[in-house]
Design a protein around this motif. Structure first.
Motif, PDB file in Angstrom:
ATOM      1  N   VAL A   8     104.352  24.240  17.235  1.00 42.21           N
ATOM      2  CA  VAL A   8     105.169  24.184  15.976  1.00 42.21           C
ATOM      3  C   VAL A   8     105.347  22.549  15.589  1.00 42.21           C
ATOM      4  CG1 VAL A   8     107.193  24.582  14.930  1.00 42.21           C
ATOM      5  CG2 VAL A   8     106.294  26.306  16.358  1.00 42.21           C
ATOM      6  N   MET A   9     105.442  22.193  14.382  1.00 44.21           N
ATOM      7  CA  MET A   9     106.072  20.894  14.020  1.00 44.21           C
ATOM      8  C   MET A   9     106.904  21.036  12.835  1.00 44.21           C
ATOM      9  SD  MET A   9     102.633  18.326  14.416  1.00 44.21           S
ATOM     10  CE  MET A   9     103.517  16.813  14.553  1.00 44.21           C
ATOM     11  N   ALA A  10     107.990  20.015  12.772  1.00 49.07           N
ATOM     12  CA  ALA A  10     108.916  20.378  11.767  1.00 49.07           C
ATOM     13  C   ALA A  10     109.426  18.999  11.610  1.00 49.07           C
ATOM     14  CB  ALA A  10     110.133  21.101  12.510  1.00 49.07           C
TER      15      ALA A  10
ATOM     16  N   SER B 264     109.395  23.601   8.841  1.00 52.97           N
ATOM     17  CA  SER B 264     108.685  23.624   9.860  1.00 52.97           C
ATOM     18  C   SER B 264     107.319  24.340   9.576  1.00 52.97           C
ATOM     19  CB  SER B 264     109.343  24.312  11.006  1.00 52.97           C
ATOM     20  OG  SER B 264     109.500  25.708  10.609  1.00 52.97           O
ATOM     21  N   VAL B 265     106.356  24.085  10.463  1.00 56.27           N
ATOM     22  CA  VAL B 265     105.147  24.616  10.215  1.00 56.27           C
ATOM     23  C   VAL B 265     104.384  24.856  11.634  1.00 56.27           C
ATOM     24  CG1 VAL B 265     103.990  22.273  10.184  1.00 56.27           C
ATOM     25  CG2 VAL B 265     102.797  24.411   9.087  1.00 56.27           C
TER      26      VAL B 265
ATOM     27  N   ASN C  58     108.290  27.224   6.793  1.00 57.76           N
ATOM     28  CA  ASN C  58     109.655  27.567   6.641  1.00 57.76           C
ATOM     29  C   ASN C  58     110.666  26.646   6.255  1.00 57.76           C
ATOM     30  OD1 ASN C  58     112.133  29.758   7.061  1.00 57.76           O
ATOM     31  ND2 ASN C  58     112.725  28.297   8.670  1.00 57.76           N
ATOM     32  N   TYR C  59     111.652  26.686   5.309  1.00 55.46           N
ATOM     33  CA  TYR C  59     112.279  25.811   4.581  1.00 55.46           C
ATOM     34  C   TYR C  59     114.016  26.237   4.743  1.00 55.46           C
ATOM     35  CZ  TYR C  59     107.799  24.222   2.502  1.00 55.46           C
ATOM     36  OH  TYR C  59     106.623  23.881   2.656  1.00 55.46           O
TER      37      TYR C  59
ATOM     38  N   PHE D  93     110.535  20.535  -1.819  1.00 56.73           N
ATOM     39  CA  PHE D  93     109.675  19.984  -0.429  1.00 56.73           C
ATOM     40  C   PHE D  93     108.626  20.890  -0.165  1.00 56.73           C
ATOM     41  CE2 PHE D  93     113.644  17.530   1.360  1.00 56.73           C
ATOM     42  CZ  PHE D  93     113.635  16.909   0.186  1.00 56.73           C
ATOM     43  N   THR D  94     107.455  20.191   0.321  1.00 56.18           N
ATOM     44  CA  THR D  94     106.552  20.915   0.863  1.00 56.18           C
ATOM     45  C   THR D  94     105.907  20.411   2.251  1.00 56.18           C
ATOM     46  OG1 THR D  94     105.672  21.513  -1.324  1.00 56.18           O
ATOM     47  CG2 THR D  94     104.071  21.485   0.365  1.00 56.18           C
TER      48      THR D  94
END
Length: 116
Positions: free
Chosen positions: A33-35, A50-51, A58-59, A67-68
């Protein structure tokens, strides 16, 4: 160990855009996970987006639609495209990476300032 280096912060007028970048090095194969987090003066640090390695995102509600977050596995990088910025988006933005074993790492932070 994982090292994270962020870039792309700066000063922008309300309604403008910025793109944050974060490049990971070290044991990047273990990251799942990176965020992006942010911390405004006098406020608690909050999760922005996070992705996962699988691409699930998730936002926080306040940035949805503006934001993306995107991940480039080949470059071990994660990006945060920020559009329609508001003064309340002003904060230090931190990149994080979490390994499958649960260990987390933080970048040094990059300042984003949105003027009204």
């Amino acid at each position: 160990q994982v090292q994270l280096v962020e870039s792309g912060g700066g000063l922008v007028q309300a309604g403008g855009s910025l793109r944050l970048s974060c490049v990971a090095s070290g044991y990047t194969f273990s990251i799942n996970v990176m965020a992006w987090y942010r911390q405004a003066p006098g406020k608690q640090r909050e999760l922005v987006a996070s992705v996962t390695t699988g691409g699930s995102t998730n936002y926080v509600d306040s940035v949805k639609g503006r934001f993306t977050i995107a991940k480039d596995n080949a470059k071990n990088a994660v990006y945060l495209q920020m559009n329609s910025l508001k003064p309340e988006d002003t904060a230090v933005y931190y990149c994080t990476a979490v390994q499958a074993i649960g260990r987390g790492y933080w970048g040094q932070g990059t300042q984003v300032t949105v003027s009204s």
